[in-house]
Design a protein around this motif. Sequence first.
Motif, PDB file in Angstrom:
ATOM      1  N   HIS A  71     -35.309  43.356  -3.860  1.00  0.00           N
ATOM      2  CA  HIS A  71     -34.921  43.686  -3.007  1.00  0.00           C
ATOM      3  C   HIS A  71     -33.808  43.281  -2.556  1.00  0.00           C
ATOM      4  CE1 HIS A  71     -39.133  44.472  -1.968  1.00  0.00           C
ATOM      5  NE2 HIS A  71     -38.727  43.151  -2.960  1.00  0.00           N
ATOM      6  N   LEU A  72     -32.234  44.076  -2.282  1.00  0.00           N
ATOM      7  CA  LEU A  72     -31.214  43.843  -2.012  1.00  0.00           C
ATOM      8  C   LEU A  72     -30.385  43.832  -0.376  1.00  0.00           C
ATOM      9  CD1 LEU A  72     -29.996  45.727  -5.771  1.00  0.00           C
ATOM     10  CD2 LEU A  72     -30.462  43.144  -5.199  1.00  0.00           C
ATOM     11  N   ILE A  73     -29.930  42.772  -0.491  1.00  0.00           N
ATOM     12  CA  ILE A  73     -28.841  43.313   1.169  1.00  0.00           C
ATOM     13  C   ILE A  73     -27.616  43.247   0.514  1.00  0.00           C
ATOM     14  CG2 ILE A  73     -28.577  41.959   3.099  1.00  0.00           C
ATOM     15  CD1 ILE A  73     -31.336  40.666   2.834  1.00  0.00           C
ATOM     16  N   TYR A  74     -26.976  43.878   1.146  1.00  0.00           N
ATOM     17  CA  TYR A  74     -25.549  44.362   1.579  1.00  0.00           C
ATOM     18  C   TYR A  74     -24.865  44.016   2.986  1.00  0.00           C
ATOM     19  CZ  TYR A  74     -27.074  47.401  -2.063  1.00  0.00           C
ATOM     20  OH  TYR A  74     -28.010  48.147  -3.326  1.00  0.00           O
ATOM     21  N   VAL A  76     -21.178  43.367   4.760  1.00  0.00           N
ATOM     22  CA  VAL A  76     -19.680  43.930   4.672  1.00  0.00           C
ATOM     23  C   VAL A  76     -18.459  42.463   5.445  1.00  0.00           C
ATOM     24  CG1 VAL A  76     -17.979  45.536   5.178  1.00  0.00           C
ATOM     25  CG2 VAL A  76     -19.891  45.957   4.035  1.00  0.00           C
ATOM     26  N   GLY A  77     -17.747  41.907   5.241  1.00  0.00           N
ATOM     27  CA  GLY A  77     -16.723  41.297   6.379  1.00  0.00           C
ATOM     28  C   GLY A  77     -16.366  41.984   6.578  1.00  0.00           C
ATOM     29  N   PRO A  78     -16.265  41.145   7.945  1.00  0.00           N
ATOM     30  CA  PRO A  78     -15.185  41.528   9.545  1.00  0.00           C
ATOM     31  C   PRO A  78     -13.460  42.284   8.983  1.00  0.00           C
ATOM     32  CG  PRO A  78     -14.795  38.987   9.815  1.00  0.00           C
ATOM     33  CD  PRO A  78     -15.665  39.938   8.127  1.00  0.00           C
ATOM     34  N   SER A  79     -13.411  43.024   9.774  1.00  0.00           N
ATOM     35  CA  SER A  79     -12.141  44.288   8.906  1.00  0.00           C
ATOM     36  C   SER A  79     -10.851  43.788   8.850  1.00  0.00           C
ATOM     37  CB  SER A  79     -12.009  45.122   9.925  1.00  0.00           C
ATOM     38  OG  SER A  79     -10.801  46.453  10.051  1.00  0.00           O
ATOM     39  N   GLU A  90     -18.180  35.705   8.693  1.00  0.00           N
ATOM     40  CA  GLU A  90     -19.771  35.770   8.949  1.00  0.00           C
ATOM     41  C   GLU A  90     -19.167  37.820   9.002  1.00  0.00           C
ATOM     42  OE1 GLU A  90     -22.521  36.003  12.786  1.00  0.00           O
ATOM     43  OE2 GLU A  90     -20.910  35.363  12.583  1.00  0.00           O
ATOM     44  N   HIS A  91     -20.180  38.074   8.138  1.00  0.00           N
ATOM     45  CA  HIS A  91     -19.871  39.667   7.520  1.00  0.00           C
ATOM     46  C   HIS A  91     -20.370  40.139   9.224  1.00  0.00           C
ATOM     47  CE1 HIS A  91     -24.735  39.536   8.691  1.00  0.00           C
ATOM     48  NE2 HIS A  91     -25.162  39.073   7.540  1.00  0.00           N
ATOM     49  N   SER A  92     -19.736  41.683   9.335  1.00  0.00           N
ATOM     50  CA  SER A  92     -19.837  42.069  10.066  1.00  0.00           C
ATOM     51  C   SER A  92     -21.266  43.737  10.345  1.00  0.00           C
ATOM     52  CB  SER A  92     -18.790  42.647  10.553  1.00  0.00           C
ATOM     53  OG  SER A  92     -18.084  43.835   9.679  1.00  0.00           O
ATOM     54  N   SER A  93     -21.541  44.024   9.383  1.00  0.00           N
ATOM     55  CA  SER A  93     -22.327  44.369   9.311  1.00  0.00           C
ATOM     56  C   SER A  93     -23.281  44.105   8.064  1.00  0.00           C
ATOM     57  CB  SER A  93     -21.530  45.818   9.092  1.00  0.00           C
ATOM     58  OG  SER A  93     -22.775  46.960   8.987  1.00  0.00           O
ATOM     59  N   LYS A  94     -24.677  44.758   7.911  1.00  0.00           N
ATOM     60  CA  LYS A  94     -25.109  44.626   6.498  1.00  0.00           C
ATOM     61  C   LYS A  94     -26.238  45.724   6.572  1.00  0.00           C
ATOM     62  CE  LYS A  94     -28.787  41.344   8.970  1.00  0.00           C
ATOM     63  NZ  LYS A  94     -27.906  41.531  10.004  1.00  0.00           N
ATOM     64  N   ALA A  95     -26.464  45.816   5.386  1.00  0.00           N
ATOM     65  CA  ALA A  95     -28.095  46.761   5.292  1.00  0.00           C
ATOM     66  C   ALA A  95     -28.717  46.702   3.828  1.00  0.00           C
ATOM     67  CB  ALA A  95     -27.389  48.386   4.762  1.00  0.00           C
ATOM     68  N   SER A  96     -29.723  47.310   3.825  1.00  0.00           N
ATOM     69  CA  SER A  96     -30.677  46.344   2.494  1.00  0.00           C
ATOM     70  C   SER A  96     -30.902  47.676   1.651  1.00  0.00           C
ATOM     71  CB  SER A  96     -31.861  46.135   3.102  1.00  0.00           C
ATOM     72  OG  SER A  96     -32.846  46.635   4.159  1.00  0.00           O
ATOM     73  N   SER A  97     -31.845  47.207   1.186  1.00  0.00           N
ATOM     74  CA  SER A  97     -32.883  48.771  -0.522  1.00  0.00           C
ATOM     75  C   SER A  97     -33.376  47.941  -1.178  1.00  0.00           C
ATOM     76  CB  SER A  97     -31.572  49.709  -1.579  1.00  0.00           C
ATOM     77  OG  SER A  97     -30.895  48.194  -1.886  1.00  0.00           O
ATOM     78  N   SER A  98     -34.322  48.211  -1.508  1.00  0.00           N
ATOM     79  CA  SER A  98     -35.663  48.181  -2.781  1.00  0.00           C
ATOM     80  C   SER A  98     -35.362  48.824  -4.120  1.00  0.00           C
ATOM     81  CB  SER A  98     -36.903  48.127  -2.373  1.00  0.00           C
ATOM     82  OG  SER A  98     -37.046  46.957  -1.134  1.00  0.00           O
ATOM     83  N   VAL A  99     -35.066  48.080  -4.998  1.00  0.00           N
ATOM     84  CA  VAL A  99     -35.091  48.963  -6.201  1.00  0.00           C
ATOM     85  C   VAL A  99     -36.428  48.731  -7.149  1.00  0.00           C
ATOM     86  CG1 VAL A  99     -33.402  49.098  -8.292  1.00  0.00           C
ATOM     87  CG2 VAL A  99     -32.362  48.406  -5.937  1.00  0.00           C
ATOM     88  N   GLU A 100     -36.828  49.604  -7.371  1.00  0.00           N
ATOM     89  CA  GLU A 100     -38.154  49.722  -8.539  1.00  0.00           C
ATOM     90  C   GLU A 100     -37.497  50.749  -9.248  1.00  0.00           C
ATOM     91  OE1 GLU A 100     -42.386  51.753  -8.825  1.00  0.00           O
ATOM     92  OE2 GLU A 100     -41.251  52.404  -7.668  1.00  0.00           O
ATOM     93  N   ILE A 242     -35.722  37.339  12.101  1.00  0.00           N
ATOM     94  CA  ILE A 242     -36.330  38.501  10.754  1.00  0.00           C
ATOM     95  C   ILE A 242     -34.732  38.851  10.785  1.00  0.00           C
ATOM     96  CG2 ILE A 242     -36.518  39.967  10.356  1.00  0.00           C
ATOM     97  CD1 ILE A 242     -39.637  39.424  12.708  1.00  0.00           C
ATOM     98  N   ALA A 243     -34.273  39.307  11.502  1.00  0.00           N
ATOM     99  CA  ALA A 243     -32.621  40.059  11.885  1.00  0.00           C
ATOM    100  C   ALA A 243     -31.543  39.049  11.209  1.00  0.00           C
ATOM    101  CB  ALA A 243     -31.942  40.905  12.743  1.00  0.00           C
ATOM    102  N   SER A 244     -31.708  37.757  11.193  1.00  0.00           N
ATOM    103  CA  SER A 244     -30.632  36.899  11.222  1.00  0.00           C
ATOM    104  C   SER A 244     -29.327  37.217  11.294  1.00  0.00           C
ATOM    105  CB  SER A 244     -30.127  36.722   9.337  1.00  0.00           C
ATOM    106  OG  SER A 244     -31.456  36.830   8.685  1.00  0.00           O
ATOM    107  N   GLU A 245     -29.739  37.466  12.902  1.00  0.00           N
ATOM    108  CA  GLU A 245     -29.095  37.793  14.049  1.00  0.00           C
ATOM    109  C   GLU A 245     -28.176  36.185  14.713  1.00  0.00           C
ATOM    110  OE1 GLU A 245     -26.799  40.147  15.041  1.00  0.00           O
ATOM    111  OE2 GLU A 245     -28.561  42.100  14.403  1.00  0.00           O
ATOM    112  N   SER A 246     -27.270  36.557  14.789  1.00  0.00           N
ATOM    113  CA  SER A 246     -26.071  34.774  15.028  1.00  0.00           C
ATOM    114  C   SER A 246     -26.677  34.631  16.559  1.00  0.00           C
ATOM    115  CB  SER A 246     -24.649  34.639  15.791  1.00  0.00           C
ATOM    116  OG  SER A 246     -24.359  36.738  16.404  1.00  0.00           O
ATOM    117  N   THR A 247     -26.761  32.997  16.666  1.00  0.00           N
ATOM    118  CA  THR A 247     -27.750  32.719  17.024  1.00  0.00           C
ATOM    119  C   THR A 247     -26.986  33.085  18.741  1.00  0.00           C
ATOM    120  OG1 THR A 247     -25.484  30.769  17.738  1.00  0.00           O
ATOM    121  CG2 THR A 247     -28.105  30.244  16.643  1.00  0.00           C
TER     122      THR A 247
END
Length: 278
Positions: A71-74, A76-79, A90-100, A242-247
Amino acid sequence: MTGNSVMAGWISSNGGTGVVKQYYLGGYSSGSCPPDQGSLPLVANTSVIVSQSSQLYLAFQLNTTMPQWSHLIYAVGPSGSLPSNNYLPEHSSKASSSVEYSAGTVSGAGSGSSDKARWHGFLVALGWGILMPVGIMMARYFKKYDPFWFYAHISIQGAGFVLGLVGIIIGFSLNDDGVDNIDVHKAIGIIILVFGALQIKAFFIRPVKTSKIRRYWNWYHHNIGRAAVILSIVNIFIGLDIASESTGWSVGYGIFLALWGLSCIFLEVKLWMAGRDH
């Protein structure tokens, strides 16, 4: 992501040499995520980052046995902001994927997953976490403005239900493999949806005010609605965790709840005093 090891890379805008480093995520601040630390078994001198057609490609090699799933999480840092002294912002965006690995398939990859997660959270929080509590206030404290309170109540609650329903549908389409507490989050969401459907049903079976069973309908309608809102508030905070959003998001919603609660207390006291005068 806290407690895990990650790989991060960047290239300066002037085309300088790319930098790739391993980090240990010890917390949510830059200082708690030190560079050149972590538990990934990297193969020496295999990490590289290149820029091609305005996109960055990061590659590295691990010395490990092949797991069935990964299980991978990607992120991206702030522009326009590069790490300072190799400490990550702190990253500005993220996405996830699962690799079999055995099948060579990838699911849930791309930024769309992150975008859908945000829409899920936004719609549910707006519908069930904000509009629903406001709708309850209309029915409780503004009945002297008849029939305005009634139409305002059903309009706000109806809009909240629809927004929450759309958000829940989006939530079920998200890739949640390996996500902590997701089963609890889903279960509470389903209960809230059932309670919401019961409230819609209550609207259509509402007896007239002079009916002998009206008080039982009132008990059913009021308490199911209150339970739905309480569960919604709890589930919103679970979702933010769950989303690990900032406080900041949790604090912002907490401020809304505090203002809503204080308003309810003020209006409740006012209602009680008006009843005592009569």
